[in-house]
Design an enzyme around this catalytic site. Structure first.
Site, short mmCIF file in Angstrom:
data_model
loop_
_atom_site.label_atom_id
_atom_site.label_comp_id
_atom_site.label_asym_id
_atom_site.label_seq_id
_atom_site.Cartn_x
_atom_site.Cartn_y
_atom_site.Cartn_z
N GLU A 105 0.82 -1.22 0.00
CA GLU A 105 0.00 0.00 0.00
C GLU A 105 0.85 1.27 0.00
OE1 GLU A 105 -2.72 -0.46 3.31
OE2 GLU A 105 -4.09 -1.65 2.10
N GLU A 174 -6.68 -7.69 -1.02
CA GLU A 174 -7.32 -7.59 0.30
C GLU A 174 -8.78 -7.20 0.13
OE1 GLU A 174 -5.45 -5.16 3.27
OE2 GLU A 174 -3.45 -5.97 2.89
#
Length: 770
Positions: A105, A174
């Site tokens: 991320e 995710e």
């Protein structure tokens, strides 16, 4: 995955950190592995998964074009890859690892790193691919991931995500099945219908790979939580809960969704999708080949129900739902219509007196040791001014003592004659306890939104010398955000004394403070319970700060998962047989508002949309793995910071109170009963079916608590009869289910009669197992 290094060039893969064993166990279960190496992982893990020694390397700056950081990142990544290669665990070697991930991320924070970001991303990509794993590498949330790195999506929904190259697959690394819990927050949850909708939409719109975060909830044992203020429970409302039990109906409904998508697999992998609008907020998607394969998805992304026409047939689409048609004709599943049963979990309590060892008496069961207030260790040191905590403790302990003994100057009579004053303390967090002349004067904690503290504590000063012992503590280190490694903690000041009489102020900040890292009890090994220092007397001290408690207990009977209810205690940490079950904090209560009895799955989900347990402790029950327990002679040790009554704690086992299901005449039949129209030999129309099954192997359905066919009201645990109800329902369900481990009942007027003609009827059942 996080840095498993204890200090430079030392790695720890023992016990629960045995990565090779974990990957082999996954393979033995018939699963494949996406090895997300990081080494930054976020994951609400302490310091984002980084070890604290990394912070002290000269010249280092995390996650940017920085030589010292890149050296350590490469060392760690190469170590993990080499371990996997040595055991032949990559798919290219015949193993289960099909993908690897570098970084995590980073795109969310890259702009804060300015000109250092892009070179770092390119370096990380080159470094990773040079390790020659034979499987692809990905970067999640990294829109500019360079070839051949695959950029992937994380989030509640990823159907609108597009990779940065047509040659890269659309991947969802995710899918957030719920959300994490913070001390001081309400408990978040995500409706099964919404999660199923998100999954179906992703595959409807060309998705190829989808991973749940989390699929199995867990527990943040020890001091592993990040945040700060992440709770010890990391249940996450996952399909398998923190205790290892399936969460129904979420687990079962997702199983059915994936079975339905699997029925479409041949068409999905053979061709690209064709999209068509079926009306406002209505979308049809078809995967069709020249050879006759055809699968379709019909989506209603609005919140109102709709009727659509597709290929000449009419279909009912509830708001915020997807219907899956493996043959482009017949609906095998709609994400808003759950066929899976629900379960009501419960905790069955046993008081501590019921689980104490038979060799102990209740009166002599508890022992204790007082933790000294202030400086008690030989390794204390003196420094002028107030020190930042993390740089001082290197996170070797939650605790740092700031101690000062001082005479109030004679020219401050208002603060020198035993009168009332105020001790003003400012801290970067996360919590503190202030002792004045060895007595607890006050405490203060930050919260997950703002860990900083500013507090005014009323104090009564003695004539002459006064002592100020300030215990500062962390509740997990920051794990997310640009430069999170530089976010400090501890009492950085100012610390001031204010007179209540005339307002005069003495600034204590720059005086010579004495510091102690950690607690005396930590150094003396009290968490193991084996010290000879323990005191056993009839007069057990209660509601007293800085107290270590110890008791012994027998494991609760049976095989159900075990928890400890810390009601009656304040804040601290607990150990069972020397293993930390984590920080406990039952006095940290969620806000009184923001929760509702139910949460509408329709419409976009966010982490604050669906909350429960407002006005209650954020976490009251704490998981103790059965594998840590012996039949008897288990040792429980607690360190209590602010004061509590250990005799009030209790043990509980996680059990299932009831099974429930509610299926309507408009539901599709169960996925595993679906037969393509072209293969049906009887032409018989499949009907909806209500199914229930006891969760444990040796159980059977022993009681039908409720049964109604018609228009039943309410939800699982609170069903009631509606205006229309068949008088045969209870008898029919009892006959089909009582005494069986599982049962299926047709939801039809053929089974129950028709109590209200022209109305779509439902069958609702609640049962218990024994």
């Amino acid at each position: 995955m996080s840095f498993l290094a204890l200090h430079p060039l030392k790695f720890d893969f023992e016990g629960r950190k045995d990565l090779v064993k974990f990957v082999k166990t996954v393979a033995a279960a018939g699963l494949v592995v996406h090895l997300r190496i990081g080494p930054y992982v976020c994951a609400e893990w302490n310091y984002g998964g980084f070890p604290l020694w990394l912070h002290f390397i000269p010249g280092i700056q995390f996650r940017t074009d920085n030589g010292p950081f890149k050296t350590e990142m490469q060392r760690f990544t190469a170590k993990i890859v080499d371990m996997m290669k040595q055991e032949k665990l990559y798919a290219s070697q015949g193993g289960p690892i099909i993908l690897s991930q570098i970084e995590n991320e980073y795109g969310n924070v890259a702009s804060s790193f300015g000109s250092g970001a892009k070179p770092y991303v390119n370096w990380a990509a080159t470094m990773a691919t040079s390790l020659d794993t034979g499987v692809p590498w990905v970067m999640c949330q990294q829109a500019d991931a360079p070839d051949p790195i695959i950029n992937t999506c994380n989030g509640f929904y990823c159907d609108q995500f597009t990779p940065n190259s047509n040659s890269k697959p659309k991947m969802w690394t995710e899918n957030w099945s719920g959300w994490f819990l913070s001390f001081g927050g309400a408990v978040p949850y995500r409706p099964a219908e919404d999660l199923a909708f998100a999954v179906a939409r992703f595959f409807q719109r060309g998705g190829t790979f989808q991973n749940y975060y989390m699929y199995h909830g867990g527990t943040n044992f020890g001091r592993t939580t990040g945040g700060p203020f992440i709770a010890t429970s990391y249940d996450y409302d996952a399909p398998i809960d923190e205790y290892g039990l399936v969460r129904q109906p979420k687990w079962g409904h997702l199983r059915d969704v994936h079975k339905a998508i699997k029925l479409c697999e041949d068409a999905l992998v053979a061709t690209d999708p064709a999209y068509t609008s079926l009306g406002p907020n209505l979308e049809g998607t078809v995967y069709k080949t020249d050879s006759g394969l055809c699968a379709a998805f019909l989506a209603n992304v609005g919140t109102s129900d709709a009727t659509v026409t597709f290929n000449g047939k009419s279909y009912q689409l509830p708001g915020w739902s997807v219907s899956i048609l493996p043959d482009c004709k017949n609906v095998v599943l709609n994400t808003a219509k759950i066929n899976s049963m629900s379960m009501i979990p419960t905790f069955v309590y046993e008081s501590l007196s019921e689980v104490v060892d038979s060799s102990s008496t209740i009166n002599s069961d508890w022992s204790w040791i007082n933790e000294p207030v202030g400086i008690s260790k030989k390794d204390s040191f003196v420094k002028p001014g107030l020190l930042e905590q993390i740089n001082t403790t290197a996170d070797n302990s939650d605790y740092l003592w700031y101690s000062l003994s001082t005479n109030i100057p004679g020219d401050e009579p208002a603060l020198n004659d035993g009168s009332q004053g105020v001790l003003h303390i400012e801290s970067l967090g996360h919590a503190l306890h202030a002792f004045v002349n060895k007595k607890l004067a006050g405490s203060k904690a930050g919260n997950s939104g703002n860990s900083k503290i500013a507090v005014d504590i009323p104090v009564t000063l003695l004539p002459g010398k006064n002592t100020f012992d300030l215990l500062s503590l962390t509740v997990g280190l920051q794990n997310y955000g640009a430069f999170f490694d530089t976010w400090g903690a501890g009492i950085t000041g100012p610390v001031k004394l204010k007179s209540s009489a005339n307002g005069s102020i003495i600034d204590l900040s720059s005086q010579q403070w004495t510091y102690q890292i950690g607690l005396q009890g930590e150094d003396k090994g009290l968490p193991s319970g084996s010290s000879s220092m323990w005191i056993t007397q009839p007069s057990l001290p209660k509601n007293q700060p800085l107290t270590w408690y110890k008791t012994t207990f027998a494991a609760p009977a049976g095989n159900d998962p075990v928890a400890i209810d810390f009601s009656g205690m304040g804040k601290g940490e607990a150990w069972v047989n020397g293993q930390s079950i984590g920080r406990y904090w039952p006095t940290k209560v969620a806000p009184g508002s923001g929760c509702a009895d139910s949460c509408n799955y329709r419409g976009a989900y966010s982490s604050s949309k669906c909350l429960k347990s407002c006005g209650k402790p954020s976490q009251q029950l704490y998981h103790v793995p059965r594998s840590w327990l012996k039949p008897s002679g288990n040792i429980l040790v607690m360190f209590e910071e602010v004061g509590g009554d250990p005799t009030q704690i209790s043990f509980a086992t996680r059990q299932v109170e009831s099974l429930c299901s509610r299926v309507s005449e408009s539901h599709p039949s169960p996925v595993d009963m679906w037969i393509p129209e072209s293969e049906s030999k009887t032409g018989k129309t499949l009907r909806p079916v209500l199914s229930m099954e006891c969760p444990r192997p040796n159980q059977v359905i022993s009681k039908i608590k409720f049964a109604s066919f018609g228009t039943p009201q309410g939800t699982c645990g609170s069903f009631s009869h509606g205006k229309c109800s068949s008088n045969q329902a209870l008898a029919v369900v009892q006959k089909a289910c009582i005494g069986s481990k599982s049962c299926r009942v047709d939801v039809s007027i053929g089974a129950f009669g028709d109590p209200c003609k022209g109305v779509t009827k439902s069958l609702a059942v609640e049962a218990s197992c024994a």
